[in-house]
Write a protein that holds these residues in place. Structure first.
Motif, short mmCIF file in Angstrom:
data_model
loop_
_atom_site.label_atom_id
_atom_site.label_comp_id
_atom_site.label_asym_id
_atom_site.label_seq_id
_atom_site.Cartn_x
_atom_site.Cartn_y
_atom_site.Cartn_z
N VAL A 273 -40.18 -33.08 36.51
CA VAL A 273 -40.88 -32.06 35.71
C VAL A 273 -40.03 -31.54 34.56
N LYS A 274 -38.70 -31.74 34.62
CA LYS A 274 -37.83 -31.29 33.53
C LYS A 274 -36.62 -32.21 33.44
N THR A 275 -36.13 -32.38 32.22
CA THR A 275 -34.87 -33.09 31.99
C THR A 275 -34.02 -32.27 31.04
N PHE A 276 -32.80 -31.96 31.48
CA PHE A 276 -31.86 -31.22 30.64
C PHE A 276 -30.84 -32.20 30.07
N THR A 277 -30.67 -32.16 28.75
CA THR A 277 -29.64 -32.96 28.09
C THR A 277 -28.71 -32.02 27.34
N GLY A 278 -27.55 -32.49 27.05
CA GLY A 278 -26.55 -31.65 26.37
C GLY A 278 -25.15 -32.09 26.72
N HIS A 279 -24.96 -32.57 27.92
CA HIS A 279 -23.66 -33.14 28.27
C HIS A 279 -23.50 -34.48 27.54
N THR A 280 -22.26 -34.81 27.23
CA THR A 280 -21.97 -36.06 26.53
C THR A 280 -21.22 -37.05 27.41
N ASN A 281 -21.12 -36.72 28.70
CA ASN A 281 -20.47 -37.63 29.65
C ASN A 281 -21.12 -37.41 31.02
N TRP A 282 -20.65 -38.13 32.02
CA TRP A 282 -21.24 -38.05 33.36
C TRP A 282 -21.41 -36.62 33.83
N VAL A 283 -22.49 -36.39 34.56
CA VAL A 283 -22.68 -35.12 35.27
C VAL A 283 -22.27 -35.37 36.72
N LEU A 284 -21.13 -34.82 37.08
CA LEU A 284 -20.50 -35.15 38.36
C LEU A 284 -20.80 -34.14 39.46
N CYS A 285 -21.18 -32.91 39.10
CA CYS A 285 -21.38 -31.89 40.12
C CYS A 285 -22.39 -30.84 39.65
N ILE A 286 -23.15 -30.34 40.60
CA ILE A 286 -24.14 -29.29 40.34
C ILE A 286 -23.97 -28.21 41.38
N GLU A 287 -24.05 -26.95 40.94
CA GLU A 287 -23.96 -25.81 41.86
C GLU A 287 -25.16 -24.91 41.61
N LEU A 288 -25.81 -24.51 42.71
CA LEU A 288 -26.96 -23.60 42.61
C LEU A 288 -26.47 -22.16 42.68
N PHE A 289 -26.68 -21.40 41.61
CA PHE A 289 -26.33 -19.99 41.61
C PHE A 289 -27.44 -19.17 42.28
N ASN A 290 -28.67 -19.45 41.90
CA ASN A 290 -29.87 -18.85 42.51
C ASN A 290 -31.03 -19.77 42.17
N ASN A 291 -32.25 -19.38 42.53
CA ASN A 291 -33.40 -20.26 42.31
C ASN A 291 -33.74 -20.47 40.84
N PHE A 292 -33.08 -19.73 39.96
CA PHE A 292 -33.39 -19.84 38.54
C PHE A 292 -32.18 -20.26 37.70
N THR A 293 -31.03 -20.42 38.34
CA THR A 293 -29.81 -20.70 37.59
C THR A 293 -28.97 -21.77 38.30
N ILE A 294 -28.55 -22.79 37.55
CA ILE A 294 -27.66 -23.81 38.09
C ILE A 294 -26.49 -24.01 37.13
N ALA A 295 -25.39 -24.54 37.67
CA ALA A 295 -24.24 -24.93 36.85
C ALA A 295 -24.05 -26.43 36.99
N SER A 296 -23.63 -27.08 35.92
CA SER A 296 -23.36 -28.52 35.95
C SER A 296 -21.98 -28.79 35.37
N GLY A 297 -21.21 -29.63 36.05
CA GLY A 297 -19.88 -30.02 35.58
C GLY A 297 -19.87 -31.46 35.13
N SER A 298 -19.14 -31.72 34.06
CA SER A 298 -19.22 -33.05 33.44
C SER A 298 -17.85 -33.59 33.05
N GLY A 299 -17.84 -34.91 32.83
CA GLY A 299 -16.65 -35.57 32.31
C GLY A 299 -16.40 -35.27 30.85
N ASP A 300 -17.29 -34.47 30.22
CA ASP A 300 -17.05 -34.08 28.82
C ASP A 300 -16.22 -32.80 28.71
N ASN A 301 -15.58 -32.41 29.84
CA ASN A 301 -14.68 -31.25 29.89
C ASN A 301 -15.41 -29.91 29.83
#
Length: 515
Positions: A273-301
């Motif tokens: 239903v949704k695709t988020f783009t913006g990282h320029t390298n692998w997305v290696l980890c995701i953390e759920l803050f709450n039902n409306f907020t997530i964090a994503s960590g990437s190889g783009d530092n």
């Protein structure tokens, strides 16, 4: 089940302890004081399981014994003399083969498991020829082939031994494993062999002719082996490996990929239903803050904070000097980040600043786990796991035992932690004593991810393309889920009925854990 021996676990059978201290002395344990610790441990371990213990057997007695009411027989031979020149309880000169024959030729033991554990670590000047001869014994004797016999033979490295003044490492390891609820013979043998390879100079040789599964104690959840966990959905859409997953709720799943994107999946309608783009390298980890907020960590530092309602990135943590490998939320405003540069950084999310750096690992940090009680665990390519105080921000314990990189961590309860490694194993640790409680073996490639299903079951994903379900009480694999055609990189659980897996094959699979 047909592939499991039928054992009467209230009175399973007999355990024979045969001890000879030197030629000319009989098996009477009173003449073998150096074995007393081993004998007491065997008596306690198997006595607690309901076995009848016989320490005073002669060859004649064994040949004439009534085994009709026994489901199995277990024999321990402890010696610091030549196994070709043993003496039985009556002082009769015999060799170990004669004891094998006495048990195996008894018609009442036909089709019943017969286990022989030979501790020859006290044998002086044992030769390789004789040692191998014991392993080949049942192959040479046609009538003993496929006779439900197991021989496990331990001897010191280079086949040269010495007198041990204390207990046998080999015997104590077997008994301690069984006392620690490791009940399946294959798991006991694997754990003993793994321990020996890492911790001692003993060599172990095994001839396993058991035709069915053997358990020292009743396995309480054998019904789990009948459960057919099924893949109920497969999602395709990513252009590269699916590295990380998080459930938002029962019907919504988030995935991160090597294709640099993050996708939101509606499990009810089987669609992205949704695709988020913006990282320029692998997305290696995701953390759920709450039902409306997530964090994503990437190889783009970078680490990006996403608002799922506004469909936009609302915050950015950036450091050009680091390569984010993993992160873990400590509290609502602090994030621990594991880096390629061997460090762990703790960041203030709101202020976008690094508060401090932990730098005791000797290689990249690949996984983090918040243990609660102000403790954080980290796994590294330096093969270790470190436990950190989040009060004093220092390392309070180091868990050592894996041979290669530690890729994943999963908290089991307030005292225990599971880890998966490049050495193909899963280890269960006591967090505070740093002791390895047990090692789970069965995967044939690296263990990339772990997820606790409930208090009794643990799921593991591997480079062998499978997911294994482990019974933590009995320390055995009770199910293997097959379907991916690439490494299983990530696992997530919702409730204790739905498991999601992400793979190098670019797909996400949803598994029902109901029968």
């Amino acid at each position: 089940m047909a592939n499991i021996y039928s054992i009467n676990y209230s009175k399973p059978g007999k355990v024979f302890i045969l001890v000879s201290s030197c030629p000319g002395l009989n098996f009477n344990p009173e003449n073998s004081s150096k074995f007393n610790i081993d004998i007491e441990l065997i008596e306690k371990t198997f006595g607690n399981l309901g076995y009848f213990i016989n320490k005073n057997a002669s060859l004649d007695e064994i040949q004439t014994s009534n085994f009709s009411n026994d489901s199995c027989v277990i024999v321990f031979i402890l010696s610091n003399s030549d196994l070709e020149k043993l003496c039985d309880y009556n002082g009769k000169n015999v060799c170990a083969r004669q004891f094998f024959e006495a048990f195996c030729q008894n018609e009442q033991l036909r089709d019943k498991p017969k286990l022989f554990f030979i501790d020859a670590t006290r044998v002086k000047n044992a030769t390789r020829m004789k040692e191998i001869d014991y392993l080949d014994f049942f192959e040479k004797k046609e009538e003993f082939k496929q006779n439900d016999v197991l021989i496990d033979y331990a001897i010191d490295e280079n086949f040269q031994s010495h007198n041990h003044s204390t207990s046998s490492v080999y015997i104590s390891k077997i008994c301690n494993l069984i006392n620690d609820q490791c009940h399946e013979i294959d798991q006991v043998l694997l754990a003993v062999n793994n321990f020996v390879l890492n911790e001692s100079k003993i060599k172990i040789y095994v001839k396993n002719g058991l035709r069915k599964k053997f358990f020292f104690k009743k396995y309480d959840n054998l019904s789990d082996k009948n459960k057919k966990y099924s893949c109920i959905k497969t999602f395709e859409g990513h252009a590269d490996s699916v590295c990380c997953l998080q459930f938002i709720d029962q019907n919504t799943l988030v995935s991160g990929s090597d294709d640099c994107s993050i996708k939101i999946w509606d499990l009810n309608h089987n669609t992205c239903v949704k695709t988020f783009t913006g990282h320029t390298n692998w997305v290696l980890c995701i953390e759920l803050f709450n039902n409306f907020t997530i964090a994503s960590g990437s190889g783009d530092n970078t680490i990006k904070i996403w608002d799922l309602e506004k469909n936009t990135c609302v915050n950015l943590l950036e450091n050009e000097t680091i390569l984010v490998r993993c992160f873990q939320l400590i509290d609502k405003n602090r994030l621990a980040i594991g880096n390629e540069d061997f460090t762990i950084q703790v960041w203030n999310i709101e202020k976008k600043t690094c508060l401090l750096t932990l730098d005791e690992h000797k290689d990249s940090v690949r996984c983090l786990q918040n243990l609660g009680n102000n403790l954080l665990a980290s796994g590294s390519c330096d093969n270790t796991i470190k436990i950190w105080s989040l009060i004093n921000f220092n390392c309070v314990n180091t868990l050592r035992g894996h041979k290669y990189s530690v890729w994943c961590l999963e908290i089991l309860d307030e005292n225990k932690l599971a880890s998966g490694s490049d050495d193909f194993t899963i280890k269960i640790w006591n967090i505070f004593s740093a002791d390895c409680i047990c090692t789970l073996e069965g995967h044939t490639n690296s263990v990339w991810c772990l997820k606790l299903i409930n208090n009794d079951l643990l799921a593991s994903g591997s480079g062998d393309n499978t997911i294994k379900i482990w019974d933590l009480k009995n320390k055995i694999c009770v199910n293997t889920l097959e379907g991916h055609i690439g490494s299983v990189c990530s696992l997530q659980i919702f409730g204790n009925q739905t498991l999601a897996s992400g793979s190098d094959d670019k797909t996400i699979k949803i598994w029902s854990l109901l029968s």
